[in-house]
Design an enzyme around this catalytic site. Structure first.
Site, PDB file in Angstrom:
ATOM      1  N   HIS A   1     -11.787   5.825   2.651  1.00  0.00           N
ATOM      2  CA  HIS A   1     -11.176   7.129   2.061  1.00  0.00           C
ATOM      3  C   HIS A   1     -12.693   7.728   1.223  1.00  0.00           C
ATOM      4  O   HIS A   1     -13.192   7.018   0.604  1.00  0.00           O
ATOM      5  CB  HIS A   1     -10.405   7.011   1.111  1.00  0.00           C
ATOM      6  CG  HIS A   1      -9.576   8.116   0.790  1.00  0.00           C
ATOM      7  ND1 HIS A   1     -10.184   9.311  -0.190  1.00  0.00           N
ATOM      8  CD2 HIS A   1      -8.369   8.467   1.219  1.00  0.00           C
ATOM      9  CE1 HIS A   1      -9.276  10.089  -0.160  1.00  0.00           C
ATOM     10  NE2 HIS A   1      -8.169   9.753   0.626  1.00  0.00           N
TER      11      HIS A   1
ATOM     12  N   ARG B   1      -7.852   7.928  11.702  1.00  0.00           N
ATOM     13  CA  ARG B   1      -6.450   8.219  11.376  1.00  0.00           C
ATOM     14  C   ARG B   1      -6.346   9.623  10.742  1.00  0.00           C
ATOM     15  O   ARG B   1      -7.346   9.863  10.028  1.00  0.00           O
ATOM     16  CB  ARG B   1      -5.888   7.245  10.645  1.00  0.00           C
ATOM     17  CG  ARG B   1      -4.629   7.634  10.144  1.00  0.00           C
ATOM     18  CD  ARG B   1      -3.832   6.571   9.295  1.00  0.00           C
ATOM     19  NE  ARG B   1      -4.427   6.505   8.261  1.00  0.00           N
ATOM     20  CZ  ARG B   1      -4.125   7.102   6.912  1.00  0.00           C
ATOM     21  NH1 ARG B   1      -3.585   8.192   6.854  1.00  0.00           N
ATOM     22  NH2 ARG B   1      -4.905   6.715   5.632  1.00  0.00           N
TER      23      ARG B   1
ATOM     24  N   ALA C   1       0.423   5.032  -1.897  1.00  0.00           N
ATOM     25  CA  ALA C   1       0.076   5.979  -0.862  1.00  0.00           C
ATOM     26  C   ALA C   1       0.157   7.529  -1.685  1.00  0.00           C
ATOM     27  O   ALA C   1       1.294   7.671  -2.373  1.00  0.00           O
ATOM     28  CB  ALA C   1       0.853   6.345   0.195  1.00  0.00           C
TER      29      ALA C   1
ATOM     30  N   ARG D   1     -11.896  12.609   7.637  1.00  0.00           N
ATOM     31  CA  ARG D   1     -12.341  12.027   6.708  1.00  0.00           C
ATOM     32  C   ARG D   1     -13.612  11.155   7.007  1.00  0.00           C
ATOM     33  O   ARG D   1     -14.382  10.707   5.882  1.00  0.00           O
ATOM     34  CB  ARG D   1     -11.318  10.698   6.699  1.00  0.00           C
ATOM     35  CG  ARG D   1     -10.801  10.565   5.140  1.00  0.00           C
ATOM     36  CD  ARG D   1      -9.527   9.579   5.179  1.00  0.00           C
ATOM     37  NE  ARG D   1      -8.660  10.624   4.786  1.00  0.00           N
ATOM     38  CZ  ARG D   1      -7.168  10.035   4.441  1.00  0.00           C
ATOM     39  NH1 ARG D   1      -7.052   8.718   4.680  1.00  0.00           N
ATOM     40  NH2 ARG D   1      -6.153  10.622   3.790  1.00  0.00           N
TER      41      ARG D   1
ATOM     42  N   HIS E   1      -9.805   1.958   3.112  1.00  0.00           N
ATOM     43  CA  HIS E   1      -8.564   2.354   2.570  1.00  0.00           C
ATOM     44  C   HIS E   1      -7.456   2.053   3.711  1.00  0.00           C
ATOM     45  O   HIS E   1      -6.352   1.583   3.198  1.00  0.00           O
ATOM     46  CB  HIS E   1      -8.911   3.954   2.509  1.00  0.00           C
ATOM     47  CG  HIS E   1      -7.474   4.577   2.452  1.00  0.00           C
ATOM     48  ND1 HIS E   1      -6.771   4.800   1.333  1.00  0.00           N
ATOM     49  CD2 HIS E   1      -7.071   5.840   3.027  1.00  0.00           C
ATOM     50  CE1 HIS E   1      -5.586   5.286   1.432  1.00  0.00           C
ATOM     51  NE2 HIS E   1      -5.867   6.368   2.284  1.00  0.00           N
TER      52      HIS E   1
ATOM     53  N   GLU F   1      -4.231  19.139   4.626  1.00  0.00           N
ATOM     54  CA  GLU F   1      -5.181  18.061   4.306  1.00  0.00           C
ATOM     55  C   GLU F   1      -6.210  18.168   5.358  1.00  0.00           C
ATOM     56  O   GLU F   1      -6.103  18.974   6.156  1.00  0.00           O
ATOM     57  CB  GLU F   1      -4.653  16.678   4.077  1.00  0.00           C
ATOM     58  CG  GLU F   1      -3.764  16.685   2.862  1.00  0.00           C
ATOM     59  CD  GLU F   1      -3.092  15.141   2.857  1.00  0.00           C
ATOM     60  OE1 GLU F   1      -3.385  14.083   3.484  1.00  0.00           O
ATOM     61  OE2 GLU F   1      -2.621  14.760   1.891  1.00  0.00           O
TER      62      GLU F   1
ATOM     63  N   SER G   1       0.915  -1.206  -0.063  1.00  0.00           N
ATOM     64  CA  SER G   1       0.114   0.062   0.058  1.00  0.00           C
ATOM     65  C   SER G   1       0.876   1.342  -0.061  1.00  0.00           C
ATOM     66  O   SER G   1       0.496   2.260  -0.618  1.00  0.00           O
ATOM     67  CB  SER G   1      -0.764   0.050   1.524  1.00  0.00           C
ATOM     68  OG  SER G   1      -1.723  -1.056   1.088  1.00  0.00           O
TER      69      SER G   1
HETATM   70  C1  SIN Z   1      -4.642  10.766   0.506  1.00  0.00           C
HETATM   71  O1  SIN Z   1      -4.001  11.215  -0.154  1.00  0.00           O
HETATM   72  O2  SIN Z   1      -5.796  11.309   0.408  1.00  0.00           O
HETATM   73  C2  SIN Z   1      -4.545   9.623   1.353  1.00  0.00           C
HETATM   74  C3  SIN Z   1      -3.507   9.867   2.389  1.00  0.00           C
HETATM   75  C4  SIN Z   1      -3.794   9.014   3.311  1.00  0.00           C
HETATM   76  O3  SIN Z   1      -4.488   8.152   3.411  1.00  0.00           O
HETATM   77  O4  SIN Z   1      -3.339   9.458   4.459  1.00  0.00           O
END
Ligand code: SIN
Length: 471
Positions: A220, A343, A47, A257, A308, A109, A43
């Site tokens: 995700h 997470r 990423a 998320r 995810h 993010e 994985s």
């Molecule tokens: C993303 O790029 O959205 C995934 C990164 C992550 O899972 O932390």
């Protein structure tokens, strides 16, 4: 297969495994890395977003900890969070020194109060970091790698792990580090490569180690419909918006998320509008979208959630030690408690670097195997016929998606708990026990958080699930 014992055996070739192998080798250890597939099947290679780490001028480890704990919904193990955020910046700087070509600007993010995500080409971070670490491992004369070698079981004798059994025979080592990734490919809709079906959890449980937090599968929110192409959260950090069927926004795109995933799931799907962002900043991802038949310059892209990241796993302390002596786990297959119930974005590659290194350093302190502990060839001959590599047929993956998906109900979970697949069954058992909704785990019959369930469910062999407080 050779019966010569290695100092350190690492199962897995993603970011955690490579970090552990390189750390052990730098300290003079002989290392074998095993993987059932090929290095790019992990994985970590896929990423996207990046690596969180408080390296910006306006940022601190404390702020990173606050964001991590807020996303984790009262369930993060605080000591693990401290380790992650305090050691993280140094690990990121080491990658810079090693030559990872991080973008000059830090990304933003969801759930982060600061720009703190280091990325390569916007969203090609996993590939850039893992392929560089992999080249270093190949160049190291202390590290041997065997690909296409499945691990069937752990060898445990007298309470100590001696190595693993493979179809070609057994491998012994002073210390064994599991760095095998998660279980998200057990769900029909997933971002993970097909081999990520929770082998570490299955093997560790069979050998008598504790597992925890298996109800927490992170979905995700923005995965291209009909595919497993993840459209990185960094796109939303750069201003991409989510639209419903009427072209209206319906959610804060940078909410944690789990909230965004459920908001989309309730609608079936959504459209990610990339038309107004700096698309060249995400060059390689734009190419992937175009290859899938969409033009991000002219049309919003259909997305929906997919499994995810596996928050649960093999229980470890802060240096990767499991319940079994000389057996370690690091990265996604480990349950340190660092992520709580949800997470924070881009904390996972960081976890691989921080805890992969810690596990290797602790493993180096293991006492050598006693000479009597080399039943390797004989053990394999006796044990191997009873063991088989796990597979996840489409029917099982459909069932897991339906019964342990974004929204769960007790009837579906009760049925899944009888699955012959040990990992699917254990996910359902944990999800049934957590009769509340917290973070990534949402129960339609118990949509609120229940303070009584503040703790980590842990399963030890021969016992029922126990709720533990981890500090
Ligand atoms: C993303 O790029 O959205 C995934 C990164 C992550 O899972 O932390």
């Amino acid at each position: 297969m050779s019966t010569k014992p290695y100092d350190v055996l690492v199962v897995g070739t993603g970011a955690a495994g490579l970090t552990a192998a390189l750390t052990a080798a730098e300290h003079g250890a002989s290392v074998l890395m095993l993987t059932k597939g090929h290095a790019p099947d992990s994985s970590s290679w896929h990423a996207q977003g990046g690596i969180a780490g408080a390296i910006g001028d306006d940022d601190t480890a404390e702020l990173h900890a606050v964001d991590t704990e807020r996303a984790g919904r009262e369930l993060c193990r605080q000591s693990a969070v401290r380790v992650l955020v305090e050691e993280g910046p140094e690990r990121v700087r080491e990658l810079i020194a090693l030559g990872v070509p991080f973008d000059p600007e830090l990304n933003l993010e969801g759930g982060h109060s600061r720009r703190r995500v280091s990325s390569v080409d916007g969203a090609a971070t996993g590939w850039a970091v893992t392929s560089l670490l992999s080249r270093h491992a190949v160049a190291s004369e202390r590290i041997a790698t065997r690909e296409a070698t499945a691990v069937l079981s752990l060898i445990v004798s007298g309470g100590r792990c001696l190595g693993v059994v493979t179809p070609e025979g057994s491998v012994t080592a002073t210390a064994t580090i599991l760095a095998m990734g998660g279980a998200a490919a057990l769900w029909a809709r997933t971002t993970n490569p097909p081999g990520q079906i929770g082998d570490a959890v299955a093997m560790a449980m069979a050998a008598g180690a504790a597992v925890a937090d298996m109800e927490f599968m992170q979905f995700h929110p923005t995965v291209l419909e009909g595919s497993r192409l993840l459209l990185s959260e960094a796109l939303r950090g750069a201003g991409a918006t989510l639209l419903d069927d009427n072209g209206e926004r319906f959610v804060d795109e940078l909410a944690p998320r789990d909230e965004v995933a459920r908001a989309i799931f309730r609608r079936g799907h959504a459209f990610l509008d990339l038309r107004s962002i700096d698309r060249p900043h995400f060059g390689s991802l734009m190419v992937e979208i175009e290859k899938s038949g969409f033009d991000p310059a002219t049309q919003p892209i259909p997305v929906s959630p997919a499994a995810h990241y596996t928050i649960g796993g093999v229980v470890t302390d802060l240096v990767g030690r499991t319940d079994i002596a000389a057996l370690y786990a690091a990265g996604e297959c480990a349950a340190t408690g660092v992520h709580g119930a949800n997470r924070l974005a881009s904390n996972s590659l960081l976890e691989c670097l921080v805890f992969g290194r810690r596990a290797a350093l602790a493993a180096l302190d293991e006492a050598p195997l006693p000479a009597a502990a080399f039943p390797a060839r004989e053990f394999a001959a006796e044990a191997a016929p009873a063991l088989q590599e796990r597979v996840a047929p489409a029917q099982l993956r459909d069932q897991v998606w339906r019964q342990a998906g974004v929204v769960r109900d007790p009837a579906g979970l009760a049925e899944l708990a009888n699955s012959p697949d040990p990992v699917a069954a254990v996910v359902a058992r944990f999800a049934l026990a957590r009769a509340e909704s917290r973070g990534v785990h949402y129960r339609i019959d118990a949509p609120k958080l229940n303070p009584v369930l503040e703790g980590h469910f842990v399963l030890r062999p021969g016992q029922g699930l126990i709720l533990e407080q981890w500090t």
